[in-house]
Design a protein around this motif. Structure first.
Motif, PDB file in Angstrom:
ATOM      1  N   PHE A  30       0.924  -1.248  -0.019  1.00 35.57           N
ATOM      2  CA  PHE A  30      -0.122  -0.006   0.037  1.00 35.57           C
ATOM      3  C   PHE A  30       0.670   1.184  -0.240  1.00 35.57           C
ATOM      4  O   PHE A  30       0.401   2.267   0.071  1.00 35.57           O
ATOM      5  CB  PHE A  30      -0.842  -0.036   1.225  1.00 35.57           C
ATOM      6  CG  PHE A  30      -2.202  -0.689   0.975  1.00 35.57           C
ATOM      7  CD1 PHE A  30      -3.181  -0.094   0.135  1.00 35.57           C
ATOM      8  CD2 PHE A  30      -2.231  -1.956   1.511  1.00 35.57           C
ATOM      9  CE1 PHE A  30      -4.332  -0.865   0.054  1.00 35.57           C
ATOM     10  CE2 PHE A  30      -3.668  -2.762   1.371  1.00 35.57           C
ATOM     11  CZ  PHE A  30      -4.706  -2.126   0.437  1.00 35.57           C
ATOM     12  N   GLY A  31       2.087   1.038  -0.011  1.00 38.09           N
ATOM     13  CA  GLY A  31       3.166   2.144  -0.130  1.00 38.09           C
ATOM     14  C   GLY A  31       3.516   2.692   1.358  1.00 38.09           C
ATOM     15  O   GLY A  31       3.651   4.012   1.259  1.00 38.09           O
ATOM     16  N   ILE A  32       3.165   1.983   2.351  1.00 41.79           N
ATOM     17  CA  ILE A  32       3.434   2.492   3.635  1.00 41.79           C
ATOM     18  C   ILE A  32       4.931   2.085   4.140  1.00 41.79           C
ATOM     19  O   ILE A  32       4.833   0.731   4.207  1.00 41.79           O
ATOM     20  CB  ILE A  32       2.333   2.083   4.546  1.00 41.79           C
ATOM     21  CG1 ILE A  32       1.083   2.767   4.234  1.00 41.79           C
ATOM     22  CG2 ILE A  32       2.555   2.656   6.030  1.00 41.79           C
ATOM     23  CD1 ILE A  32      -0.307   2.183   5.016  1.00 41.79           C
ATOM     24  N   ALA A  33       5.561   3.223   4.672  1.00 35.28           N
ATOM     25  CA  ALA A  33       7.056   2.506   5.010  1.00 35.28           C
ATOM     26  C   ALA A  33       6.881   2.722   6.543  1.00 35.28           C
ATOM     27  O   ALA A  33       6.189   3.065   7.517  1.00 35.28           O
ATOM     28  CB  ALA A  33       7.993   3.693   4.682  1.00 35.28           C
ATOM     29  N   LEU A  34       8.013   1.793   7.380  1.00 39.72           N
ATOM     30  CA  LEU A  34       8.126   1.989   8.657  1.00 39.72           C
ATOM     31  C   LEU A  34       8.467   3.383   9.118  1.00 39.72           C
ATOM     32  O   LEU A  34       8.806   4.055   8.381  1.00 39.72           O
ATOM     33  CB  LEU A  34       9.095   1.020   9.086  1.00 39.72           C
ATOM     34  CG  LEU A  34       8.906  -0.806   8.807  1.00 39.72           C
ATOM     35  CD1 LEU A  34       9.990  -1.410   8.998  1.00 39.72           C
ATOM     36  CD2 LEU A  34       7.661  -1.044   9.596  1.00 39.72           C
ATOM     37  N   GLY A  35       8.456   3.351  10.502  1.00 40.23           N
ATOM     38  CA  GLY A  35       8.780   4.570  11.143  1.00 40.23           C
ATOM     39  C   GLY A  35       7.647   5.367  11.544  1.00 40.23           C
ATOM     40  O   GLY A  35       7.578   6.752  11.597  1.00 40.23           O
ATOM     41  N   PHE A  36       6.379   4.924  11.691  1.00 38.06           N
ATOM     42  CA  PHE A  36       5.083   5.660  12.047  1.00 38.06           C
ATOM     43  C   PHE A  36       5.042   5.608  13.566  1.00 38.06           C
ATOM     44  O   PHE A  36       3.819   6.293  13.882  1.00 38.06           O
ATOM     45  CB  PHE A  36       3.935   4.867  11.578  1.00 38.06           C
ATOM     46  CG  PHE A  36       4.050   3.222  11.418  1.00 38.06           C
ATOM     47  CD1 PHE A  36       3.824   2.783  12.623  1.00 38.06           C
ATOM     48  CD2 PHE A  36       4.199   2.730  10.238  1.00 38.06           C
ATOM     49  CE1 PHE A  36       3.865   1.262  12.692  1.00 38.06           C
ATOM     50  CE2 PHE A  36       4.511   1.344  10.067  1.00 38.06           C
ATOM     51  CZ  PHE A  36       4.234   0.674  11.414  1.00 38.06           C
ATOM     52  N   GLY A  37       5.965   5.474  14.301  1.00 37.62           N
ATOM     53  CA  GLY A  37       5.567   5.355  16.033  1.00 37.62           C
ATOM     54  C   GLY A  37       4.702   4.992  16.441  1.00 37.62           C
ATOM     55  O   GLY A  37       4.224   4.046  16.311  1.00 37.62           O
ATOM     56  N   GLU A  38       3.850   5.826  17.101  1.00 34.59           N
ATOM     57  CA  GLU A  38       2.575   5.520  17.701  1.00 34.59           C
ATOM     58  C   GLU A  38       1.225   5.789  17.143  1.00 34.59           C
ATOM     59  O   GLU A  38       0.247   5.403  17.803  1.00 34.59           O
ATOM     60  CB  GLU A  38       2.568   6.013  19.301  1.00 34.59           C
ATOM     61  CG  GLU A  38       3.749   5.682  20.149  1.00 34.59           C
ATOM     62  CD  GLU A  38       3.795   4.263  20.708  1.00 34.59           C
ATOM     63  OE1 GLU A  38       2.588   3.620  20.988  1.00 34.59           O
ATOM     64  OE2 GLU A  38       4.767   3.533  20.445  1.00 34.59           O
ATOM     65  N   GLN A  39       1.505   6.083  15.722  1.00 37.27           N
ATOM     66  CA  GLN A  39       0.117   6.504  14.891  1.00 37.27           C
ATOM     67  C   GLN A  39      -0.597   5.311  14.906  1.00 37.27           C
ATOM     68  O   GLN A  39      -0.410   3.962  14.923  1.00 37.27           O
ATOM     69  CB  GLN A  39       0.660   7.063  13.968  1.00 37.27           C
ATOM     70  CG  GLN A  39       1.357   8.262  13.931  1.00 37.27           C
ATOM     71  CD  GLN A  39       1.794   8.722  12.406  1.00 37.27           C
ATOM     72  OE1 GLN A  39       0.977   8.851  11.585  1.00 37.27           O
ATOM     73  NE2 GLN A  39       2.962   8.980  12.299  1.00 37.27           N
ATOM     74  N   THR A  40      -2.065   5.639  14.978  1.00 39.79           N
ATOM     75  CA  THR A  40      -3.047   4.493  14.682  1.00 39.79           C
ATOM     76  C   THR A  40      -3.029   4.292  13.056  1.00 39.79           C
ATOM     77  O   THR A  40      -2.523   4.783  12.290  1.00 39.79           O
ATOM     78  CB  THR A  40      -4.537   5.131  15.087  1.00 39.79           C
ATOM     79  OG1 THR A  40      -4.791   6.260  14.333  1.00 39.79           O
ATOM     80  CG2 THR A  40      -4.447   5.661  16.291  1.00 39.79           C
ATOM     81  N   ILE A  41      -3.860   3.113  12.998  1.00 42.06           N
ATOM     82  CA  ILE A  41      -3.994   2.696  11.670  1.00 42.06           C
ATOM     83  C   ILE A  41      -4.499   3.700  10.703  1.00 42.06           C
ATOM     84  O   ILE A  41      -4.233   4.023   9.683  1.00 42.06           O
ATOM     85  CB  ILE A  41      -4.699   1.326  11.586  1.00 42.06           C
ATOM     86  CG1 ILE A  41      -4.017   0.213  12.042  1.00 42.06           C
ATOM     87  CG2 ILE A  41      -5.011   0.967   9.997  1.00 42.06           C
ATOM     88  CD1 ILE A  41      -4.880  -0.913  12.133  1.00 42.06           C
ATOM     89  N   GLY A  42      -5.649   4.448  11.127  1.00 40.63           N
ATOM     90  CA  GLY A  42      -6.225   5.576  10.353  1.00 40.63           C
ATOM     91  C   GLY A  42      -5.206   6.578  10.245  1.00 40.63           C
ATOM     92  O   GLY A  42      -5.287   7.205   9.032  1.00 40.63           O
ATOM     93  N   GLU A  43      -4.474   7.012  11.068  1.00 41.92           N
ATOM     94  CA  GLU A  43      -3.543   8.152  11.071  1.00 41.92           C
ATOM     95  C   GLU A  43      -2.306   7.739   9.891  1.00 41.92           C
ATOM     96  O   GLU A  43      -2.087   8.777   9.189  1.00 41.92           O
ATOM     97  CB  GLU A  43      -2.978   8.528  12.217  1.00 41.92           C
ATOM     98  CG  GLU A  43      -3.758   9.123  13.218  1.00 41.92           C
ATOM     99  CD  GLU A  43      -3.233   9.179  14.767  1.00 41.92           C
ATOM    100  OE1 GLU A  43      -3.877  10.103  15.481  1.00 41.92           O
ATOM    101  OE2 GLU A  43      -2.168   8.676  15.023  1.00 41.92           O
ATOM    102  N   VAL A  44      -2.003   6.741  10.068  1.00 43.30           N
ATOM    103  CA  VAL A  44      -0.702   6.236   9.082  1.00 43.30           C
ATOM    104  C   VAL A  44      -1.407   6.025   7.784  1.00 43.30           C
ATOM    105  O   VAL A  44      -0.617   6.521   6.653  1.00 43.30           O
ATOM    106  CB  VAL A  44      -0.224   4.949   9.561  1.00 43.30           C
ATOM    107  CG1 VAL A  44       0.703   4.322   8.346  1.00 43.30           C
ATOM    108  CG2 VAL A  44       0.538   4.929  10.837  1.00 43.30           C
TER     109      VAL A  44
END
Length: 229
Positions: A30-44
């Motif tokens: 889906f083009g999502i990389a690591l490094g999203f911290g504590e973000q929710t699925i919706g936020e990411v």
């Protein structure tokens, strides 16, 4: 604590990945990389321009190994096509070539023509996968894009369903041959590549599931909608 039930957009993305590591592949497609911290699925998803409902539909369907409910028809078709296209790139440009290199390094080419036949068999399998995925790129996806633009073409997604054989069947045969007949320089090397083949077969099965149980029903509903207009 292990997650119970379906994942929601308010759940943390890190929890999803830690509890279901195969979803790393879904995330990357889906083009999502690591490094999203504590973000929710919706936020990411929102931060990466990904339709949250489509992402969650794919994730929950693969984790539960079931079919999506009727709400899945509300997924973003464009987002789903992007996911499938990135899956094709992953298999054809990365995963399958990497397995071939590992297989070539692991087996011993000194026992008649068995080892050469194994490599030829693998190359034929990869060619089948490539043809299957190229058909999607050349025929299916352009048809769906035209359908979204209101352009009707002489094609139906049911044609794709009929041609959509399980492309992991030949890979299963290859596993059986390697286990029974192929000598190795090192059992660690051959066992490692065999493990990669097993996981690749499972990944391809999941890919086919997304197409069969989500993509095709969504496009079938879109075709029906256009015919009724």
């Amino acid at each position: 604590m292990y997650h119970l039930g379906k994942y929601k957009e308010t759940d943390k993305m890190s929890d999803l990945i830690c509890e279901n590591y195969p979803m790393l592949l879904v995330m990357s497609r889906f083009g999502i990389a690591l490094g999203f911290g504590e973000q929710t699925i919706g936020e990411v998803c929102r931060n990466n321009g990904v339709d949250t409902n489509t992402f969650l539909t794919v994730v929950n369907m693969l984790i539960s190994d079931g079919k999506p409910d009727k709400s899945a028809l509300a997924v973003s078709v464009q987002s789903l096509i992007s996911y499938l296209r990135k899956s094709h790139v992953y298999f054809l440009d990365f995963r399958l070539p990497a397995i071939r290199r590992s297989l070539q390094e692991a087996i011993v080419f000194d026992r008649n023509d068995v080892e050469l036949a194994i490599m030829r068999y693998y190359d034929e399998y990869v060619d089948e996968v490539r043809k299957h995925m190229q058909y999607e790129e050349d025929v299916v996806f352009p048809y769906v894009s035209a359908l979204l633009d209101g352009v009707h073409r002489d094609y139906r997604i049911e044609t794709f369903r009929k041609q959509h054989d399980q492309i992991d069947a030949k890979l299963s045969e290859l596993k059986d041959i390697i286990i029974k007949y192929v000598p190795a320089r090192s059992s660690n090397e051959l066992n490692s590549v065999l493990y990669d083949i097993f996981t690749c077969a499972s990944d391809l099965e999941s890919h086919n599931k997304v197409e069969d149980d989500l993509f095709i029903p969504v496009i079938t509903a879109l075709e029906l909608k256009h015919r009724n207009q």
